[in-house]
Write an enzyme that holds these catalytic residues in place. Structure first.
Site, PDB file in Angstrom:
ATOM      1  CE  LYS A   1      88.235  -5.777 -19.535  1.00 13.29           C
ATOM      2  NZ  LYS A   1      87.095  -5.800 -18.639  1.00 13.29           N
TER       3      LYS A   1
ATOM      4  NE  ARG B   1      88.415  -2.591  -9.849  1.00 16.16           N
ATOM      5  CZ  ARG B   1      88.648  -2.198 -11.087  1.00 16.16           C
ATOM      6  NH1 ARG B   1      88.414  -3.008 -12.079  1.00 16.16           N
ATOM      7  NH2 ARG B   1      89.119  -1.003 -11.330  1.00 16.16           N
TER       8      ARG B   1
ATOM      9  NE  ARG C   1      93.084   3.126 -15.534  1.00 13.88           N
ATOM     10  CZ  ARG C   1      92.101   2.228 -15.452  1.00 13.88           C
ATOM     11  NH1 ARG C   1      92.004   1.286 -16.369  1.00 13.88           N
ATOM     12  NH2 ARG C   1      91.230   2.276 -14.481  1.00 13.88           N
TER      13      ARG C   1
HETATM   14  P1  AMP Z   1      88.021  -2.606 -16.705  1.00 14.03           P
HETATM   15  O1  AMP Z   1      87.248  -2.806 -15.411  1.00 14.03           O
HETATM   16  O2  AMP Z   1      87.174  -2.453 -17.910  1.00 14.03           O
HETATM   17  O3  AMP Z   1      89.099  -1.554 -16.563  1.00 14.03           O
HETATM   18  O4  AMP Z   1      88.811  -3.974 -16.983  1.00 14.03           O
HETATM   19  C1  AMP Z   1      89.727  -4.523 -16.089  1.00 14.03           C
HETATM   20  C2  AMP Z   1      89.094  -5.687 -15.377  1.00 14.03           C
HETATM   21  O5  AMP Z   1      88.895  -6.791 -16.248  1.00 14.03           O
HETATM   22  C3  AMP Z   1      89.973  -6.288 -14.297  1.00 14.03           C
HETATM   23  O6  AMP Z   1      89.898  -5.545 -13.120  1.00 14.03           O
HETATM   24  C4  AMP Z   1      89.399  -7.675 -14.139  1.00 14.03           C
HETATM   25  O7  AMP Z   1      88.363  -7.651 -13.189  1.00 14.03           O
HETATM   26  C5  AMP Z   1      88.761  -7.987 -15.479  1.00 14.03           C
HETATM   27  N1  AMP Z   1      89.353  -9.123 -16.223  1.00 14.03           N
HETATM   28  C6  AMP Z   1      88.620 -10.035 -16.900  1.00 14.03           C
HETATM   29  N2  AMP Z   1      89.402 -10.915 -17.515  1.00 14.03           N
HETATM   30  C7  AMP Z   1      90.689 -10.583 -17.234  1.00 14.03           C
HETATM   31  C8  AMP Z   1      91.953 -11.122 -17.601  1.00 14.03           C
HETATM   32  N3  AMP Z   1      92.066 -12.178 -18.402  1.00 14.03           N
HETATM   33  N4  AMP Z   1      93.071 -10.498 -17.115  1.00 14.03           N
HETATM   34  C9  AMP Z   1      92.967  -9.415 -16.315  1.00 14.03           C
HETATM   35  N5  AMP Z   1      91.789  -8.867 -15.941  1.00 14.03           N
HETATM   36  C10 AMP Z   1      90.649  -9.428 -16.396  1.00 14.03           C
END
Ligand code: AMP
Length: 585
Positions: free
Chosen positions: A251, A271, A418
């Site tokens: 991630k 996004r 989600r």
């Molecule tokens: P969060 O913002 O904590 O809900 O995490 C989701 C975000 O992680 C996504 O919107 C992406 O911007 C980011 N992201 C980073 N690495 C990845 C990955 N390998 N696959 C999907 N999303 C990712």
């Protein structure tokens, strides 16, 4: 259609905060409008002339709007400005001053919706040296012919302060009521999620009914609403949920980008559907040169990298690329790499409906990879030991954590939702701290002592997707450095209001209310049932919400997230349950 009808609808919408009532009001007006009119009404309700991702700003600051008001009403600039200080909203100023003037005017032409759209378009398009003067006169011309309520909304629209609180989900409810059955709501929402264009969906419904909506497909030029991940507290549970086997990816800690590639060029969307094309000219060039398809939509995370060592750099570095000016310098100073993780469309084929392994295989072949274009690091795992080792590897590479992705037949790309097809697992989950939250500023408290003259603390909230309302979770006063405190008033400028914003539920009263707009990342020690906070009200105890204890700002302003993308009440509830009983999920 007379514009007074549209202004009347806005006026009625403003007087209610019930989502159901708002949908009914809009449905009533929508069903009486022609398809073209409907499209304009839909966009204008959100203060725009077109879809979110493709509309020009009006480029009118409050003071320019005030100038147009005094030009029309005959009041002095000083008098208009004094009233603005008192009322705080250029729309209210216009309504008051023009209302007085109208009683003495003998003749004015009735405004139609078409005429308003025409002049607003001219205002948005006015460019060049004397553009400010042009915009002012065009607005004055509209105000000359508007009644007080019309003037209120016209001024709010051009000043970027429409805020009657019509969320896209409420608009979809209204469209379903007006043109289809309640049970068709999901299909209508799907069309919106794959195009991000409410006007387009509304027009299709009004002209061709549900059949026309079903024909709306994924395509280059319309950003697709992003898919998001759920969270679980342990790798074992994640594997269990995925059926014992899944893909794990690093991630990355950067900016999410959706790239639309066609022979006409490349466009990058955030996004939040903002146009990021000017911010990453280097990535745009690489995508264009090294794409093996005619048309393509891919997603990835843009991360700053050290040009010497190629190591990934913390998030703060890539945010330098979000600035509006001096991009050439930022491009030089902050080299980035795009780690792609999904492919949604290629040469007429909609990949969002295909399972993840098929999408990923197509992605691996879509570009000549290398340099600033790469794929996210991925491994298929089927044991907790393998997952643990992968997670440690991600942390060693300075990633935030990992993303688990389902490999099952139903692992489609679920635009705008989600779910558990993707599950995130972050570094913070392993420490004593709870996870970080993305919270929305809804109020501010004046600082004292060292912070006198600045804001000293903020009232923070989460978003309830079901009701479209914001509930508070904490008062945040820790983690701010001097630079942030200095910048804060500027960040909140234009969002302050005298009374609680319409969609905010709060028991705690800040010195200054703030419209939901700014999202900050906050770490908390724990969550607890709280009688003074309103998020998740009544879920765990009657009359109490859930609060975050010992909150601390992490230093990250999440300007890549809209307030509706902040942590939701549902997430907060799930996280609190996880805290109460980590083994129960
Ligand atoms: P969060 O913002 O904590 O809900 O995490 C989701 C975000 O992680 C996504 O919107 C992406 O911007 C980011 N992201 C980073 N690495 C990845 C990955 N390998 N696959 C999907 N999303 C990712």
């Amino acid at each position: 259609m007379d514009f007074s009808v549209v202004a009347g609808m806005f006026d009625r919408l403003e007087s209610t905060s019930s989502r159901l009532e708002m949908a009914d009001i809009m449905a009533d007006y929508f069903s009486k409008a022609g398809p073209g009119e409907l499209k304009s009404m839909v966009y204008l309700s959100q203060g725009r002339l077109g879809p979110e991702f493709a509309t020009k700003e009006f480029g009118m600051a409050d003071r320019l709007v005030l100038k147009a008001i005094s030009f029309t009403s005959g009041d002095t600039d000083a008098a208009t400005e004094a009233l603005w200080f008192e009322l705080g909203d250029p729309g209210a100023v216009a309504e008051r001053l023009l209302g007085r003037k109208k009683q003495t005017t003998l003749f004015s032409e009735k405004l139609t919706l078409g005429r308003v759209i025409e002049v607003l378009t001219a205002i948005a398009n006015a460019e060049g040296r004397d553009s400010q003067d042009k915009k002012m006169k065009l607005l004055a011309n509209l105000l000359h012919n508007s009644d007080p309520v019309e003037a209120r909304y016209i001024c709010r629209i051009v000043a970027g302060r429409m805020r009657i609180g019509v969320a896209s989900m409420t608009m979809l409810d209204a469209l379903a009521i007006a043109f289809a059955e309640k049970s068709d709501r999901d299909e209508i929402e799907r069309a919106f999620n794959v195009t991000s264009d409410l006007g387009l969906v509304a027009e299709a419904l009004a002209t061709g009914g549900l059949d026309a909506v079903r024909e709306i497909k994924v395509g280059v030029g319309n950003p697709i609403k992003v898919m998001l991940a759920e969270r679980l507290p342990s790798l074992g549970e994640i594997l269990g949920r995925m059926g014992g086997r899944c893909a794990l990816e690093y991630k990355y800690d950067g900016i999410r980008v959706q790239a639309h590639i066609s022979p006409d060029g490349v466009k990058l969307y955030s996004r939040r559907l903002e146009d990021l094309t000017p911010n990453f000219p280097d990535i745009v060039e690489s995508l264009r040169e090294r794409c093996r398809h005619g048309t393509l939509i891919v997603e990835g995370e843009c991360v700053a990298v050290d040009p010497e060592t190629e190591a990934m750099l913390p998030f703060q570095n890539v945010t330098l690329r979000r600035r509006k000016h001096n991009m050439a310098e930022a491009v030089m100073k902050v080299p980035v790499r795009l780690f792609m993780f999904d492919l949604l469309y290629a040469d007429g084929v909609d990949y969002t409906v295909k399972p993840f392994p098929e999408r990923r295989a197509a992605l691996a072949d879509a570009f000549e990879l290398g340099g600033d274009l790469g794929l996210t690091h991925l491994e298929v795992v089927s044991s907790e030991g393998e997952a643990d080792a992968f997670f440690d590897g991600a942390l060693a590479k300075k990633c935030e954590g990992i993303m688990a992705k389902s490999l099952n037949d139903d692992s489609v790309y679920r635009a705008g939702s989600r779910g558990f097809l993707w599950i995130k697992y972050k570094r913070d989950y392993r420490s004593d701290l709870a996870d970080t939250f993305d919270l929305v500023v809804v109020g501010a408290f004046h600082g004292r002592g060292k912070r006198a003259g600045l804001y000293g603390a903020l009232l923070m909230a989460v978003y309830d997707e079901d009701t479209g309302r914001y509930g508070t979770v904490c008062k945040l006063g820790t983690g701010f450095d001097d630079a942030f405190l200095e910048a804060l008033p500027g960040m909140l400028e234009g969002w302050e209001t005298d009374s609680a914003p319409k969609h905010v539920d709060a028991e705690m009263k800040p010195d200054v209310w703030v419209e939901p707009a700014v999202v900050l990342e906050v770490a908390g020690a724990e969550m607890s049932v709280s009688p003074i906070h309103t998020a998740a009200m009544g879920v765990f105890r009657e009359g109490s919400g859930v609060g975050i204890r010992f909150p601390r700002f992490t230093g990250r302003v999440r300007d890549d997230k809209a307030p509706e993308d902040a942590t939701t009440v549902a997430e907060l509830v799930a996280m609190y349950r996880m805290q109460l009983d980590p083994a129960a999920e």
